[in-house]
Structure formats: structure tokens, C-alpha cells
Design an enzyme around this catalytic site. Structure first.
Site, PDB file in Angstrom:
ATOM      1  N   SER A 286      -6.910   0.841   6.214  1.00  0.00           N
ATOM      2  CA  SER A 286      -7.310   2.237   6.176  1.00  0.00           C
ATOM      3  C   SER A 286      -8.297   2.437   5.030  1.00  0.00           C
ATOM      4  O   SER A 286      -8.439   1.576   4.152  1.00  0.00           O
ATOM      5  CB  SER A 286      -6.090   3.141   5.996  1.00  0.00           C
ATOM      6  OG  SER A 286      -5.503   2.880   4.741  1.00  0.00           O
TER       7      SER A 286
ATOM      8  N   ARG B 281       7.603 -13.900  -0.990  1.00  0.00           N
ATOM      9  CA  ARG B 281       7.297 -12.577  -1.572  1.00  0.00           C
ATOM     10  C   ARG B 281       7.327 -11.449  -0.545  1.00  0.00           C
ATOM     11  O   ARG B 281       6.642 -10.428  -0.717  1.00  0.00           O
ATOM     12  CB  ARG B 281       5.918 -12.575  -2.259  1.00  0.00           C
ATOM     13  CG  ARG B 281       5.919 -13.325  -3.557  1.00  0.00           C
ATOM     14  CD  ARG B 281       4.540 -13.364  -4.186  1.00  0.00           C
ATOM     15  NE  ARG B 281       4.605 -14.188  -5.388  1.00  0.00           N
ATOM     16  CZ  ARG B 281       4.522 -13.716  -6.626  1.00  0.00           C
ATOM     17  NH1 ARG B 281       4.324 -12.449  -6.833  1.00  0.00           N
ATOM     18  NH2 ARG B 281       4.610 -14.522  -7.647  1.00  0.00           N
TER      19      ARG B 281
ATOM     20  N   GLU C 256     -12.251   1.223   0.473  1.00  0.00           N
ATOM     21  CA  GLU C 256     -10.964   0.530   0.629  1.00  0.00           C
ATOM     22  C   GLU C 256     -10.875  -0.443  -0.543  1.00  0.00           C
ATOM     23  O   GLU C 256     -11.623  -0.280  -1.501  1.00  0.00           O
ATOM     24  CB  GLU C 256     -10.840  -0.103   2.027  1.00  0.00           C
ATOM     25  CG  GLU C 256     -11.983  -1.014   2.429  1.00  0.00           C
ATOM     26  CD  GLU C 256     -11.842  -2.420   1.902  1.00  0.00           C
ATOM     27  OE1 GLU C 256     -10.926  -3.112   2.364  1.00  0.00           O
ATOM     28  OE2 GLU C 256     -12.666  -2.847   1.053  1.00  0.00           O
TER      29      GLU C 256
ATOM     30  N   ARG D 271      -9.464  -8.286   8.654  1.00  0.00           N
ATOM     31  CA  ARG D 271      -8.663  -7.271   7.958  1.00  0.00           C
ATOM     32  C   ARG D 271      -8.608  -6.026   8.815  1.00  0.00           C
ATOM     33  O   ARG D 271      -9.621  -5.580   9.369  1.00  0.00           O
ATOM     34  CB  ARG D 271      -9.286  -6.965   6.590  1.00  0.00           C
ATOM     35  CG  ARG D 271      -8.814  -5.655   5.997  1.00  0.00           C
ATOM     36  CD  ARG D 271      -9.088  -5.513   4.524  1.00  0.00           C
ATOM     37  NE  ARG D 271      -9.124  -4.118   4.125  1.00  0.00           N
ATOM     38  CZ  ARG D 271      -8.065  -3.309   4.049  1.00  0.00           C
ATOM     39  NH1 ARG D 271      -6.857  -3.767   4.346  1.00  0.00           N
ATOM     40  NH2 ARG D 271      -8.191  -2.052   3.686  1.00  0.00           N
TER      41      ARG D 271
ATOM     42  N   ARG E 133       3.618  -3.650   8.325  1.00  0.00           N
ATOM     43  CA  ARG E 133       2.664  -3.379   9.397  1.00  0.00           C
ATOM     44  C   ARG E 133       2.468  -4.649  10.238  1.00  0.00           C
ATOM     45  O   ARG E 133       2.367  -4.606  11.463  1.00  0.00           O
ATOM     46  CB  ARG E 133       1.349  -2.934   8.760  1.00  0.00           C
ATOM     47  CG  ARG E 133       0.336  -2.153   9.546  1.00  0.00           C
ATOM     48  CD  ARG E 133       0.829  -1.417  10.704  1.00  0.00           C
ATOM     49  NE  ARG E 133       1.197  -0.033  10.532  1.00  0.00           N
ATOM     50  CZ  ARG E 133       0.381   1.005  10.394  1.00  0.00           C
ATOM     51  NH1 ARG E 133      -0.909   0.846  10.344  1.00  0.00           N
ATOM     52  NH2 ARG E 133       0.844   2.226  10.309  1.00  0.00           N
TER      53      ARG E 133
ATOM     54  N   GLY F 102      -2.809  -4.627   5.269  1.00  0.00           N
ATOM     55  CA  GLY F 102      -2.378  -4.679   3.873  1.00  0.00           C
ATOM     56  C   GLY F 102      -0.868  -4.785   3.744  1.00  0.00           C
ATOM     57  O   GLY F 102      -0.341  -5.539   2.923  1.00  0.00           O
TER      58      GLY F 102
ATOM     59  N   ARG G 108      -2.947   9.622  13.327  1.00  0.00           N
ATOM     60  CA  ARG G 108      -3.045   8.315  12.665  1.00  0.00           C
ATOM     61  C   ARG G 108      -2.651   7.204  13.629  1.00  0.00           C
ATOM     62  O   ARG G 108      -3.257   6.151  13.665  1.00  0.00           O
ATOM     63  CB  ARG G 108      -2.152   8.280  11.420  1.00  0.00           C
ATOM     64  CG  ARG G 108      -2.811   8.880  10.189  1.00  0.00           C
ATOM     65  CD  ARG G 108      -2.124   8.429   8.925  1.00  0.00           C
ATOM     66  NE  ARG G 108      -0.742   8.886   8.871  1.00  0.00           N
ATOM     67  CZ  ARG G 108      -0.370  10.067   8.408  1.00  0.00           C
ATOM     68  NH1 ARG G 108      -1.272  10.916   7.970  1.00  0.00           N
ATOM     69  NH2 ARG G 108       0.905  10.397   8.374  1.00  0.00           N
TER      70      ARG G 108
ATOM     71  N   ASP H 269      -8.173   9.353   5.054  1.00  0.00           N
ATOM     72  CA  ASP H 269      -8.362  10.544   4.223  1.00  0.00           C
ATOM     73  C   ASP H 269      -9.843  10.682   3.880  1.00  0.00           C
ATOM     74  O   ASP H 269     -10.625   9.767   4.108  1.00  0.00           O
ATOM     75  CB  ASP H 269      -7.509  10.454   2.943  1.00  0.00           C
ATOM     76  CG  ASP H 269      -7.726   9.146   2.206  1.00  0.00           C
ATOM     77  OD1 ASP H 269      -6.999   8.176   2.469  1.00  0.00           O
ATOM     78  OD2 ASP H 269      -8.665   9.078   1.383  1.00  0.00           O
TER      79      ASP H 269
HETATM   80  N1  HPA Z   1      -9.267   4.640  -1.906  1.00  0.00           N
HETATM   81  C1  HPA Z   1      -9.033   3.347  -1.767  1.00  0.00           C
HETATM   82  N2  HPA Z   1      -8.460   2.796  -0.735  1.00  0.00           N
HETATM   83  C2  HPA Z   1      -8.076   3.625   0.267  1.00  0.00           C
HETATM   84  C3  HPA Z   1      -8.281   4.984   0.196  1.00  0.00           C
HETATM   85  C4  HPA Z   1      -8.912   5.527  -0.936  1.00  0.00           C
HETATM   86  O1  HPA Z   1      -9.129   6.731  -1.060  1.00  0.00           O
HETATM   87  N3  HPA Z   1      -7.776   5.542   1.334  1.00  0.00           N
HETATM   88  C5  HPA Z   1      -7.286   4.527   2.062  1.00  0.00           C
HETATM   89  N4  HPA Z   1      -7.468   3.364   1.433  1.00  0.00           N
END
Ligand code: HPA
Length: 235
Positions: free
Chosen positions: A93, A46, A182, A90, A27, A23, A220, A207
């Protein structure tokens, strides 16, 4: 010089047939600098940085996708239709929806359910099921097994909403067995499906909506490295 509204490449054929899509464009820069050999930048429009280099002798590109389905929808469309990209992976996270899906786990998104309206453009007489391409999914699962990296494979949710006014909505998706949330995979899978290209989404769990577990930066880093070890072998 090849030019689309969002990607400007000053040398024909510079983008590889396989592109990794984190994303965050920084990165992408980190991956180019730390994992690829002889990486050259191909896009900076951009600040959505894109690089091409080699990994174990194979040409591979890495480019930021931005956040959300509209953003990855734009970049993946241009990569497929104007730059001949065939494999789009892709790497991102996600937030866990399940007790058994722990922070740091690596997930292969076999399918991507969504609350987005992206599929309405196809005017289908029903509901489309965005899925990963079997060739990439199988290869990723095989690589993970060889490297003894445990992965969870299943249905993920690509949500248009990060801050949801309905704080219980995720539980209804969890009740359907969705592993994690995601914000991009479903658009990637649909663009690839419509164009006959291959797509896969590999995630690390950053998370948990279930128990609000958190990770240290070293943890991580470790799960990111495992995800990269799988993704890079798909070139
Ligand atoms: N929501 C959406 N996208 C995410 C989240 C989440 O809690 N954590 C990491 N990417």
C-alpha cells in the site's frame, strides 16, 4: 534443508521462481489460503511466513517482506542469491502525493526514488535510478488492460521515514511528479538490478497526503483484489 540467516526451508526447491512480497506476513498467509492451491508453508523464522502453492497450475510463492528497505533488502537478497528466485513482486500500500491519484487506485511503480542510503554500498560514481524490470512492468500493464483494471504507472518514493519531522518534505517530491510514497521498492529494485533478477512493485493507494481521504474496508478489499488479480498472473 536449506538455511540462510532469515529463511529456513526444509525441502530443496520449495520456493518458486516467482515470489509475491506483501509487507505483512499475515497478508502472505491470507493470500496463500485464499488465492493459492495446495499451499505449503516454507518459512516461519521470525514469523515472516512464506508459502508456495499454485495459481492456475503455475507454481508461485508468497512471503512477507517486513516494513522498510532494510527488511525487504534482507529477504529479497536471500531469495535471489540462495533460493534462485528470479521474479520478485512487491504488493503493498502507499500514500498518494497527487490530487489525481485517488485512494483505491492501483499503481505500478515504474521507478522508485528514495531518501535512503541503500545505494551507497555500490560506490557508484553518480546516482542510480532504481527501476522496475520492463518484462514484469509490461506484463502487469497488459494484464491490467485485459482485465479492465485502471492503473497509474510512474515514479514512486521509497522513504525511510514514516513520521517525518519535516512535514512539507513530501511536497517537494510531489513537485517532481512522484505519484505516491511507500517504504520498500527502491531496495527491491536495487537488489534485483545488481543480481540480474526481475522486480516490480504494485501498490494500492490506502491514504492521501493531499486531501487525507480515507477508504472503507470494503473499498480497500476491492482494490486489494484488483492488485492481486494482476500480481498472480505474473507467475
Ligand atoms: N507513507 C509511507 N508508507 C505508506 C504510507 C505513507 O503515507 N501509506 C501506506 N504506506
Amino acid at each position: 534443508m536449506e538455511k540462510t540467516p532469515h529463511i529456513e526451508v526444509d525441502q530443496e526447491g520449495l520456493i518458486a521462481k516467482t515470489v509475491l512480497l506483501p509487507g505483512d506476513p499475515l497478508r502472505a498467509k491470507f493470500i496463500a489460503e485464499n488465492y493459492l492451491e495446495n499451499a505449503v508453508m516454507f518459512n516461519k523464522v521470525r514469523n515472516m511466513f512464506g508459502y508456495t502453492g499454485t495459481y492456475k497450475g503455475k507454481k508461485i510463492s508468497v512471503m512477507g517482506s517486513g516494513m522498510g528497505m532494510p527488511s525487504i533488502g534482507i529477504y529479497s537478497y536471500e531469495l535471489i542469491h540462495f533460493y534462485g528466485v528470479q521474479n520478485l513482486i512487491r504488493i503493498g500500500s502507499c500514500g498518494s502525493f497527487q490530487e489525481h491519484v485517488k485512494v483505491r487506485d492501483v499503481i505500478l511503480g515504474m521507478a522508485a526514488s528514495t531518501n535512503s542510503n541503500f545505494a551507497s554500498q555500490y560506490n557508484l560514481p553518480g546516482t542510480f535510478a532504481p527501476t522496475a524490470s520492463w518484462s514484469l512492468l509490461k506484463k502487469a500493464a497488459d494484464v491490467a488492460e485485459q482485465k479492465e483494471i485502471p492503473v497509474k504507472v510512474g515514479n514512486i518514493l521509497s522513504s525511510d521515514i514514516f513520521y517525518n519531522a519535516d512535514s512539507e518534505a513530501w511536497k517537494r517530491w510531489a513537485g517532481m511528479g512522484i505519484l505516491a510514497v511507500e517504504m520498500e521498492a527502491a531496495a527491491l529494485y536495487m537488489n534485483a538490478a545488481k543480481a540480474g533478477a526481475n522486480a516490480l512493485c504494485i501498490l494500492t493507494v490506502s491514504d492521501s497526503l493531499v486531501n487525507h481521504e480515507e477508504t472503507t474496508s470494503e473499498e480497500r478489499e476491492k482494490s486489494f483484489t484488483q492488485m492481486m488479480e494482476i500480481a498472480l498472473e505474473l507467475a
